[in-house]
Enzyme design. Structure first.
Site, PDB file in Angstrom:
ATOM      1  N   THR A  87       0.878  -1.177   0.000  1.00  0.00           N
ATOM      2  CA  THR A  87       0.000   0.000   0.000  1.00  0.00           C
ATOM      3  C   THR A  87       0.913   1.224   0.000  1.00  0.00           C
ATOM      4  O   THR A  87       1.665   1.429   0.956  1.00  0.00           O
ATOM      5  CB  THR A  87      -0.878   0.025   1.256  1.00  0.00           C
ATOM      6  OG1 THR A  87      -1.612  -1.205   1.326  1.00  0.00           O
ATOM      7  CG2 THR A  87      -1.854   1.187   1.207  1.00  0.00           C
ATOM      8  N   LYS A 162      -7.917   1.265  -3.098  1.00  0.00           N
ATOM      9  CA  LYS A 162      -7.568   0.826  -1.735  1.00  0.00           C
ATOM     10  C   LYS A 162      -7.780   1.950  -0.718  1.00  0.00           C
ATOM     11  O   LYS A 162      -8.389   1.751   0.338  1.00  0.00           O
ATOM     12  CB  LYS A 162      -6.106   0.368  -1.733  1.00  0.00           C
ATOM     13  CG  LYS A 162      -5.464   0.208  -0.379  1.00  0.00           C
ATOM     14  CD  LYS A 162      -5.670  -1.158   0.212  1.00  0.00           C
ATOM     15  CE  LYS A 162      -5.120  -1.222   1.629  1.00  0.00           C
ATOM     16  NZ  LYS A 162      -5.364  -2.474   2.283  1.00  0.00           N
TER      17      LYS A 162
HETATM   18  P1  NAD Z   1       6.268  -5.677   7.220  1.00  0.00           P
HETATM   19  O1  NAD Z   1       6.946  -4.508   7.843  1.00  0.00           O
HETATM   20  O2  NAD Z   1       5.999  -6.891   8.037  1.00  0.00           O
HETATM   21  O3  NAD Z   1       7.091  -6.151   5.911  1.00  0.00           O
HETATM   22  C1  NAD Z   1       7.816  -5.297   5.083  1.00  0.00           C
HETATM   23  C2  NAD Z   1       9.145  -5.978   4.788  1.00  0.00           C
HETATM   24  O4  NAD Z   1       9.871  -5.200   3.836  1.00  0.00           O
HETATM   25  C3  NAD Z   1      10.040  -6.115   6.024  1.00  0.00           C
HETATM   26  O5  NAD Z   1      10.356  -7.487   6.227  1.00  0.00           O
HETATM   27  C4  NAD Z   1      11.283  -5.297   5.669  1.00  0.00           C
HETATM   28  O6  NAD Z   1      12.490  -5.848   6.170  1.00  0.00           O
HETATM   29  C5  NAD Z   1      11.240  -5.336   4.161  1.00  0.00           C
HETATM   30  N1  NAD Z   1      11.981  -4.257   3.525  1.00  0.00           N
HETATM   31  C6  NAD Z   1      11.996  -2.940   3.842  1.00  0.00           C
HETATM   32  N2  NAD Z   1      12.804  -2.268   2.987  1.00  0.00           N
HETATM   33  C7  NAD Z   1      13.301  -3.189   2.126  1.00  0.00           C
HETATM   34  C8  NAD Z   1      14.186  -3.103   1.024  1.00  0.00           C
HETATM   35  N3  NAD Z   1      14.714  -1.940   0.630  1.00  0.00           N
HETATM   36  N4  NAD Z   1      14.481  -4.252   0.370  1.00  0.00           N
HETATM   37  C9  NAD Z   1      13.950  -5.426   0.764  1.00  0.00           C
HETATM   38  N5  NAD Z   1      13.104  -5.566   1.784  1.00  0.00           N
HETATM   39  C10 NAD Z   1      12.794  -4.458   2.468  1.00  0.00           C
HETATM   40  O7  NAD Z   1       4.898  -5.106   6.606  1.00  0.00           O
HETATM   41  P2  NAD Z   1       3.622  -5.943   6.118  1.00  0.00           P
HETATM   42  O8  NAD Z   1       2.639  -6.006   7.215  1.00  0.00           O
HETATM   43  O9  NAD Z   1       4.091  -7.197   5.460  1.00  0.00           O
HETATM   44  O10 NAD Z   1       3.033  -4.932   5.028  1.00  0.00           O
HETATM   45  C11 NAD Z   1       3.589  -4.807   3.731  1.00  0.00           C
HETATM   46  C12 NAD Z   1       2.705  -3.883   2.913  1.00  0.00           C
HETATM   47  O11 NAD Z   1       1.381  -4.424   2.861  1.00  0.00           O
HETATM   48  C13 NAD Z   1       2.559  -2.476   3.487  1.00  0.00           C
HETATM   49  O12 NAD Z   1       2.571  -1.553   2.429  1.00  0.00           O
HETATM   50  C14 NAD Z   1       1.222  -2.521   4.203  1.00  0.00           C
HETATM   51  O13 NAD Z   1       0.606  -1.250   4.277  1.00  0.00           O
HETATM   52  C15 NAD Z   1       0.450  -3.458   3.300  1.00  0.00           C
HETATM   53  N6  NAD Z   1      -0.667  -4.149   3.957  1.00  0.00           N
HETATM   54  C16 NAD Z   1      -0.491  -4.736   5.175  1.00  0.00           C
HETATM   55  C17 NAD Z   1      -1.564  -5.393   5.783  1.00  0.00           C
HETATM   56  C18 NAD Z   1      -1.410  -6.061   7.127  1.00  0.00           C
HETATM   57  O14 NAD Z   1      -2.434  -6.433   7.721  1.00  0.00           O
HETATM   58  N7  NAD Z   1      -0.190  -6.259   7.624  1.00  0.00           N
HETATM   59  C19 NAD Z   1      -2.802  -5.440   5.127  1.00  0.00           C
HETATM   60  C20 NAD Z   1      -2.948  -4.867   3.874  1.00  0.00           C
HETATM   61  C21 NAD Z   1      -1.855  -4.213   3.295  1.00  0.00           C
END
Ligand code: NAD
Length: 290
Positions: A87, A162
């Site tokens: 997102t 979204k």
């Molecule tokens: P998260 O923080 O658990 O995962 C993000 C991952 O990206 C982390 O493991 C981090 O180490 C990695 N990362 C950061 N910078 C990086 C880079 N330069 N190269 C490689 N990896 C990198 O977050 P999440 O909960 O998995 O959410 C991910 C996305 O999904 C977000 O944009 C969030 O808004 C969206 N989202 C999350 C949910 C939810 O319920 N968690 C629901 C819908 C949408």
């Protein structure tokens, strides 16, 4: 398909695992998180992206997406697809799509709803923006990771869908919570309140499917001490994105603006961080009008 997967956090890891289970060859990269079983670990984002038909990103925000796109786009094959499921702000999604096009790569922005549970169960909903051929190419992957994918139009429209949806969700959750708190003060039993509203014109997803009152309606995070679920800080992120987008196109969104302000106070000053977004109800319970 040969797939690169960048960002293996709470959402990315189970999504990548489902692709592996469906027989795809997945190479993954994350700065910190471990690779789930069956995903081949790459040493860099570039390595994860090189020679793949589709590169999926699942990253925290638009700035990180832009940085990763800068790195991987030059390494990607012409005609490959960069599929961003994070997102992010609409502007970043459109900028990355333009950059991809210049590099001969197709781009799809496809944020998800369904949360970590939906990611693990393969029941996410994808809202996609991008060209028809790009959408067609990644459609089979949506079928593995989710139960529904809607092609919303050109690049950025997935993010637009979204944040509009989640603006409605945030506003509706607040309305449902404040109405419960008012009902309490008027001496109206919560069960009766649910019975009436869930079958009357005030019904909504937040009342009917995710009721913020413990012990009332279907099981929800309220029944689990408001553990997320959908965390208040993630709702705040999406509300802020909605207001950023509204400002960019001069759209009047007073309720979205107020919802963003309320969740900001809740998360930053009232202990809402780490709680489900429905914990707005105990917040209202404790307050008067002042
Ligand atoms: P998260 O923080 O658990 O995962 C993000 C991952 O990206 C982390 O493991 C981090 O180490 C990695 N990362 C950061 N910078 C990086 C880079 N330069 N190269 C490689 N990896 C990198 O977050 P999440 O909960 O998995 O959410 C991910 C996305 O999904 C977000 O944009 C969030 O808004 C969206 N989202 C999350 C949910 C939810 O319920 N968690 C629901 C819908 C949408």
């Amino acid at each position: 398909m040969k797939i690169g997967f960048i960002g293996l956090g709470n959402m990315g890891a189970p999504m990548a695992a489902n692709l592996v289970a469906a027989g795809h060859e997945v190479t993954g990269f994350d700065l910190a998180a471990p690779c789930p079983e069956g995903v081949t670990k790459a040493a860099s984002a570039t390595e994860a992206a090189t020679g793949r038909e589709v590169v999926i990103t699942m990253l925290p925000n638009g700035a990180i997406l832009r940085a990763v796109a800068d790195e991987v786009l030059p390494a990607m094959d012409k005609g490959a697809v960069l599929l961003d499921c994070s997102t992010v702000d609409v502007e970043s999604a459109r900028a990355v799509a333009e950059q991809a096009e210049a590099a001969g790569v197709m781009a799809v922005d496809a944020p998800v709803s369904g949360g970590v549970g939906g990611a693990a169960a393969g029941t996410l909903t994808f809202m996609a923006g991008g060209s028809e051929p790009a959408f067609a190419k990644v459609r089979p992957l949506f079928d593995v990771m989710g139960q529904k994918a809607v092609h919303c139009g050109p690049s950025g429209n997935g993010q637009a869908a979204k944040i509009c949806n989640n603006m409605i969700l945030g506003v509706t959750m607040i309305a449902t919570c404040e109405a419960f708190a008012l009902a309490d003060k008027l001496g109206l039993d919560r069960e009766k309140m649910f019975d009436v509203v869930s079958t009357s014109s005030g019904y909504s997803w937040t009342m009917n499917a995710y009721c913020p009152a413990p012990g009332v309606g279907p099981t929800s995070p309220a029944d689990n001490d408001y553990k997320p679920g959908f965390a208040a800080e993630l709702m705040l992120k999406d509300l802020r994105l909605s207001q950023q987008a509204a400002a960019a196109v001069d759209a009047d969104t007073p309720m979205g603006k107020e919802a963003a302000a309320l969740y900001t106070t809740f998360v930053e000053q009232e202990g809402g961080k780490g709680m489900d977004f429905s914990a707005m109800l105990p917040r209202f319970e404790k307050r008067g009008r002042g």
